[in-house]
Design an enzyme around this catalytic site. Structure first.
Site, PDB file in Angstrom:
ATOM      1  N   GLN A 681       0.829  -1.205   0.000  1.00 29.05           N
ATOM      2  CA  GLN A 681       0.000   0.000   0.000  1.00 29.05           C
ATOM      3  C   GLN A 681       0.863   1.254   0.000  1.00 29.05           C
ATOM      4  OE1 GLN A 681      -3.414  -0.281  -0.195  1.00 29.05           O
ATOM      5  NE2 GLN A 681      -3.248   1.860  -0.707  1.00 29.05           N
ATOM      6  N   HIS A 684       1.936   3.190  -3.306  1.00 21.42           N
ATOM      7  CA  HIS A 684       1.012   3.951  -4.160  1.00 21.42           C
ATOM      8  C   HIS A 684       1.429   5.412  -4.283  1.00 21.42           C
ATOM      9  CE1 HIS A 684      -2.133   1.288  -5.503  1.00 21.42           C
ATOM     10  NE2 HIS A 684      -2.243   0.745  -4.306  1.00 21.42           N
ATOM     11  N   GLU A 750      -9.807   1.716   4.035  1.00 17.79           N
ATOM     12  CA  GLU A 750     -10.131   1.280   2.681  1.00 17.79           C
ATOM     13  C   GLU A 750      -9.878  -0.236   2.560  1.00 17.79           C
ATOM     14  OE1 GLU A 750      -8.741   2.217  -1.934  1.00 17.79           O
ATOM     15  OE2 GLU A 750      -7.448   2.767  -0.260  1.00 17.79           O
ATOM     16  N   HIS A 751      -8.691  -0.668   2.977  1.00 16.22           N
ATOM     17  CA  HIS A 751      -8.342  -2.092   2.973  1.00 16.22           C
ATOM     18  C   HIS A 751      -8.056  -2.526   4.411  1.00 16.22           C
ATOM     19  CE1 HIS A 751      -6.892  -0.467  -0.957  1.00 16.22           C
ATOM     20  NE2 HIS A 751      -7.488  -1.563  -1.433  1.00 16.22           N
ATOM     21  N   ASP A 784      -6.878  -6.319  -5.449  1.00 15.30           N
ATOM     22  CA  ASP A 784      -6.529  -5.250  -6.386  1.00 15.30           C
ATOM     23  C   ASP A 784      -6.583  -5.720  -7.830  1.00 15.30           C
ATOM     24  OD1 ASP A 784      -6.205  -3.312  -4.508  1.00 15.30           O
ATOM     25  OD2 ASP A 784      -4.023  -3.277  -4.534  1.00 15.30           O
ATOM     26  N   HIS A 843     -54.483  16.732  -3.888  1.00 16.44           N
ATOM     27  CA  HIS A 843     -54.100  15.343  -3.653  1.00 16.44           C
ATOM     28  C   HIS A 843     -55.314  14.535  -3.168  1.00 16.44           C
ATOM     29  CE1 HIS A 843     -50.000  16.801  -3.979  1.00 16.44           C
ATOM     30  NE2 HIS A 843     -49.523  15.579  -3.787  1.00 16.44           N
TER      31      HIS A 843
END
Length: 853
Positions: A681, A684, A750-751, A784, A843
Site C-alpha cells: 500500500q 502507491h 479502505e483495505h 486489487d 391530492h
C-alpha cells in the site's frame, strides 16, 4: 497578466514609470539594472549578443525577478537549471522552426519579435507553443488600441517600450498609457460604467467595497495614483476629497473577461465605508485586526498595561516569543497547536509593530524568498538541537503519540542510509485527544482544490475539444490531433505480452463472475394490502464515464474494476478516460481491457479536463450520467465540482482520498507477510496511509516486522516513495483483538488485512471497511487485481457510509405501484385523510374523484 500590455522600461520617466507600475508587472532590460529596479513585480529581458553566465541569470531570479526572457542559445543553456515557469524564450518570428520539443517543454512562454503586429501570424505561431504564455513585440511600429484588443482576445500580450508611451491622452506621436490599458475593456451596462472591486493591499486583499469606474476616472487614477471612481449620482468621485480618507492605488487589474476591475489600494483615514469602518463588509478580523490594535496601543496604551510593558521591555518581549515558540513545538493536538500558534503570532507581531514592520513587509519578504532559485541548507543551529531522549518527564520521541499524518514530504526521511521505519504509539497510555489524532487523515482542502480546478472545468465546458487539446499539451506534454477513439480498436493498439494477456483474461473472468452474481435481474413485488401492489426493479445507468489514472503507474486493473460491472449492469455507453502516453497513444493493456468490457469510446485525457469533458460533453466526447474512478486531488476536486452543478446532471461514485491499509496482526503473524502487506500500500504514493495494529506483540516480533519493512523496501523499485510514506505511517500497540477491531472500525480503512489466529472469526466484528482480506494467504494484491472483488473502495474514513464500487453502483432502482378497485376502496380514505391533514386538497381530490366513480 493583469494588463493588456507589458511595458518594457527602456527609458526612465518618473511619473510614467510610476503609472506603469500601477498596471502590473514590467519588463526591464538587463542593461538597465539595477538603476531601474522597479518596486513592483518585474522580469528581466536579456537581449544581447554578448555571452551571459547562467549563474548571473540565477542571481537575477534570486534577487526578485519573476522570470527572465532569454534568447534561444541562452535558453538552451538554462533549461534544466531553471524551473520552466521562470523562463520565457525570446525569439524572432521567423525562427520558430529552430525550437525543439525539449526547448518547448522547458519554458513557460515565448516573446516573439516581429516588425509589426500580424495577428494571424501570431495566432499561427501560438499553436506551436500550446500551453505557453505568448507575448509579441512589434519592433518597428507602435501598436494601435484595436490591435491590443484583438491580441488580448487571443490571449496574447503585446510588449510596448516605455519610450513609445505617454500619459498625455492628446499625443499623436506616442500611445497613451490609459488608452492602451482601456483598449480591451467592455461594459454591458447602459451607462458604460465598469463594476470595480476595491481591495486593501495592506490587509491580505480584504474587500473594502464595490464601486463603479468610467474611462475618465480610470485614466485619472492611472496618472495620479489616487483612488478615483465614477459615482452614478454625482459624477467623478475622488475618494477622500472631503473626508480625508484618501487612497493610494497600488495596482489596477482587469478581470479575465475585461469587463470588471479590481483596485488594490492602501486606504488612509477612518476607512473606506461612509460609516467610518475599514470595509463596507464589516470590521477587519484576524491578523489585520490584530495589527491595527497593536498599532493603536503602541500610540496610546496606558502606562502599566501589559502591552505597554511589552513595548517598553525588549527583554520581556524576547522571553515571551521564545516561551511561546517552545510551547508551540510541544503542542500535540490540533486545538493546542492552533492555540499556541495564536499566542506566538501575537508576540511576534508585537515585536514587528514596535519596530515599524508591517504585515505587508512580512508578505514581501515571504514573496522574495519564494522567488529564490538557490536555497540555504536550513540546518538547525547547534543551540536549538535537543537530545533525542528527554529527561524522563515525557517518553522518548519514538514512542510519543503521533500527530495526524502530514501530506508534505518529511525531511527526516531524506537520508538513504536511515532506517525505513514507522512511528509507534501505545493505545493503553494515550489520551482521548491523542487517540483521535491517530484516527485522523491529512486535511483535504477541498475548497482550495475546487477553486483551482474550476477554471479548467469551465474552459472545457465552454471550448470543448479545443480546450482538451490545449490542456493535454500543457499538463501531459502531448500534442493530440483527436481526443476520442471509437471501436473497433486497431489490433496494433492492443499488442501486449502473452503472459499479461492471459493474466488479464483470468482477472476479467473472476471479476465478471463475482459482479454478475450481484446484478439484480428480478423485480421485487410486495402486496402491502389487498389490491395495493408495490414493485421495485433495477435499470442500468445509460451512460457512464470511467476514469483510469495514468500517473505513476499504468492501471489496466482499474479499467477492469470499473468496466466489468458497467458491462454486467448493461450500461449502453461506456466511456473510458485515461491520460495519453508521450506519443499520444493509450497503454495497450488499457486498450485491451476496453475491448473486453465493450467500451464505446476512449477519451485521451486525464485530470480535471477529462472529468469536465465527460460531465458536460463536447463535440466528440459523449456526455455521461455518472462518473467513476480514482484519481489525484485534481480529479477528486473536479468530480466534486461537477456533481454539484445542476447543469451537468452527473453523479459520482464516492469521495476519494489517498490509498490506505490497516493491518491487524497478533503473535501468529509472519513478519515478512505483514511487512509486504504494509509496503504494497505504501508504494502507491507519498501520501498513502499505512497503519499496523499490533495485538500484544512482543518487542522481538515487532522488531522483526520493522526489519522486514526496511529490507523489503530497499529491494523494491519504488523505495523512494515508500521511504516517505512509511515515515508518516503508524504502529498502534493494543492488548487484545477486541481493542484492535474497535480501533479498526473507528478508523474505517479502505483495505483491512487480518493476520490473526482466528482471522475468519474476526470478520463478524468488522463494521467499517472497504474490503477485508482474511488470513495470512490473502494479500491485498488479490483484491486489487484478480480475486473478483472490486478495488475501487471508499477512503478517508468514508467506509462508514459508502460501499465500494459494485454492480449496483451502475444501476438505479425504480419503484412502481398498481392499485386495484379494491385497493382504492381500502386505502383511499387513509390517503385522502393524510392529504387533508397537510392541506393539499388536490391530492385528496385525486382520490375522492375515483372513490365517487
Amino acid at each position: 497578466m493583469s494588463s493588456p500590455f507589458l511595458p518594457l522600461l527602456d527609458q526612465y520617466d518618473g511619473p510614467l514609470y510610476s503609472a506603469l507600475e500601477r498596471l502590473g508587472p514590467v519588463l526591464v532590460p538587463l542593461s538597465s539594472l539595477p538603476t531601474a529596479l522597479p518596486s513592483t513585480s518585474y522580469s528581466v529581458l536579456i537581449d544581447t549578443e554578448e555571452p551571459v553566465d547562467p549563474a548571473k541569470v540565477t542571481e537575477l531570479l534570486d534577487n526578485g525577478a519573476d522570470y527572465v526572457v532569454a534568447s534561444l542559445p541562452l535558453s538552451k543553456e538554462l533549461i534544466g537549471t531553471l524551473p520552466a515557469e521562470r523562463l520565457i524564450l525570446l525569439l524572432d518570428a521567423g525562427s520558430v522552426s529552430a525550437v525543439s520539443d525539449k526547448t518547448r517543454n522547458g519554458i513557460s512562454g515565448v516573446l516573439l519579435k516581429t516588425n509589426f503586429v500580424d495577428i494571424e501570424l501570431v495566432a499561427s505561431i501560438s499553436k506551436f507553443f500550446v500551453g505557453c504564455s505568448i507575448y509579441v513585440w512589434p519592433k518597428t511600429t507602435i501598436p494601435s488600441t484595436s490591435s491590443i484588443r484583438e491580441l488580448k482576445k487571443n490571449n496574447v500580450t503585446v510588449v510596448i517600450p516605455s519610450s513609445q508611451l505617454t500619459l498625455d491622452n492628446s499625443s499623436t506621436e506616442k500611445l497613451s498609457v490609459a488608452e492602451a490599458f482601456l483598449a480591451p475593456l467592455t461594459s454591458d451596462r447602459p451607462d458604460g460604467l465598469f463594476p470595480t472591486v476595491v481591495t486593501a493591499h495592506n490587509f491580505y486583499g480584504r474587500s473594502l467595497g464595490l464601486v463603479y469606474s468610467s474611462r475618465e476616472s480610470i485614466t485619472e487614477s492611472i496618472i495620479t495614483g489616487k483612488g478615483v471612481y465614477q459615482s452614478r449620482k454625482h459624477g467623478l468621485w475622488r475618494k477622500g476629497e472631503t473626508s480625508g480618507s484618501v487612497q493610494d492605488v497600488v495596482r489596477i487589474t482587469q478581470d479575465c473577461d475585461s469587463d470588471t476591475l479590481e483596485f488594490s489600494v492602501i486606504q488612509h483615514g477612518t476607512g473606506f465605508c461612509h460609516l467610518g469602518t475599514a470595509s463596507c463588509f464589516g470590521a477587519l478580523t484576524g491578523l489585520p485586526a490584530l495589527e491595527n490594535t497593536l498599532k493603536s496601543r503602541l500610540e496610546s496604551a496606558p502606562e502599566g498595561s501589559y502591552t505597554r510593558r511589552l513595548y517598553s521591555s525588549p527583554d520581556m518581549l524576547r522571553a515571551k516569543i521564545m516561551e511561546e515558540a517552545d510551547e508551540l513545538c510541544q503542542a500535540e493536538t490540533p486545538e493546542d497547536i492552533a492555540f499556541e500558534a495564536a499566542d506566538l503570532f501575537y508576540f511576534a507581531l508585537t515585536k514587528c509593530v514596535s519596530q515599524g514592520v508591517s504585515l505587508q513587509d512580512i508578505e514581501r519578504s515571504l514573496d522574495a524568498k519564494a522567488k529564490r532559485i538557490t536555497r540555504r541548507p536550513g540546518n538547525t543551529k547547534p543551540q536549538y538541537v535537543k537530545p533525542s531522549v528527554t529527561n524522563g518527564t515525557k517518553p522518548p520521541a519514538t514512542t510519543a503519540p503521533p500527530q495526524p499524518p502530514k501530506t508534505e514530504p518529511d525531511t527526516r526521511v531524506k537520508d538513504p542510509s536511515a532506517p525505513i521505519r514507522m512511528r509507534t504509539s501505545d493505545l493503553s497510555i494515550v489520551s482521548t485527544e491523542e487517540r483521535a489524532a491517530l484516527l485522523r487523515r491529512p486535511v483535504l482542502r477541498s475548497d482550495e482544490m475546487i477553486s483551482k480546478v474550476k477554471p479548467i472545468v469551465e474552459d472545457v465546458r465552454k471550448r470543448g475539444d479545443a480546450a482538451l487539446i490545449e490542456l493535454t499539451a500543457k499538463f501531459d506534454k502531448v500534442q493530440l490531433n483527436e481526443v476520442l477513439i471509437r471501436p473497433p480498436f486497431s489490433p496494433e493498439s492492443m499488442i501486449i505480452d502473452d503472459a499479461v494477456r492471459e493474466a488479464i483474461d483470468v482477472a476479467y473472468a473472476n471479476i465478471r463472475k463475482f459482479h454478475l452474481a450481484q446484478a439484480e435481474k428480478s423485480t421485487l413485488v410486495v402486496e402491502t394490502m389487498p389490491g395495493v401492489v408495490c414493485s421495485r426493479f433495477a435499470r442500468a445507468i445509460s451512460r457512464v464515464g470511467l476514469y483510469v489514472p495514468g500517473g505513476t503507474a499504468i492501471l489496466p486493473s482499474t479499467a477492469l474494476m470499473l468496466g466489468v460491472p458497467a458491462q454486467v449492469a448493461g450500461c449502453k455507453e461506456i466511456v473510458i478516460a485515461t491520460p495519453p502516453r508521450p506519443d499520444g497513444s493509450i497503454s495497450p493493456e488499457v486498450m485491451y481491457v476496453a475491448k473486453l468490457v465493450g467500451a464505446s469510446a476512449i477519451l485521451k485525457a486525464g485530470g480535471a479536463q477529462a472529468i469536465s469533458a465527460m460531465a458536460y460533453g463536447t463535440a466528440t466526447v459523449p456526455k455521461v450520467d455518472k462518473i467513476f474512478g480514482p484519481g489525484n486531488q485534481w480529479v477528486t476536486a473536479a468530480k466534486m465540482l461537477v456533481q454539484n452543478d445542476t447543469d451537468a446532471l452527473v453523479g459520482i461514485d464516492m469521495p476519494a482520498g489517498p490509498s490506505e491499509v490497516l493491518v491487524i496482526a497478533d503473535s501468529t503473524a509472519n513478519p515478512a507477510f505483514v511487512a509486504a502487506d504494509l509496503l504494497s500500500q505504501a508504494e502507491h504514493g507519498v501520501d498513502s496511509q499505512v497503519v499496523l495494529v499490533a495485538v500484544d506483540l512482543s518487542s522481538s516480533l515487532l522488531a522483526a516486522i520493522e526489519s522486514e519493512v526496511d529490507s523489503q523496501a530497499r529491494a523494491l523499485e519504488r523505495v523512494d516513495i515508500m521511504r516517505e510514506s512509511i515515515a508518516k505511517s503508524i504502529i498502534v500497540k493494543v492488548k487484545t483483538t477486541e481493542e484492535a477491531l474497535t480501533f479498526s472500525n473507528d478508523y474505517a480503512p479502505e483495505h483491512l488485512i487480518i493476520h490473526l489466529a482466528d482471522a475468519s472469526g474476526a470478520v463478524k466484528s468488522v463494521e467499517n471497511a472497504g474490503s477485508v482480506f482474511v488470513g495470512a494467504y490473502s494479500p491485498e494484491s488479490f483484491g486489487d487485481y484478480a480475486s473478483g472483488t472490486n478495488h475501487t473502495l471508499p477512503t478517508n474514513g468514508y467506509a462508514r457510509q459508502f460501499s465500494g464500487v459494485n454492480t449496483l453502483s451502475f444501476q438505479k432502482h425504480i419503484t412502481s405501484q398498481e392499485i386495484t378497485q379494491e385497493g382504492l376502496r381500502l386505502l383511499g380514505p387513509t390517503v385522502a385523510t393524510l392529504a387533508d391533514c397537510e392541506g393539499l386538497g388536490a391530492h385528496a381530490n385525486a382520490v375522492r374523484v375515483r372513490l365517487r366513480a
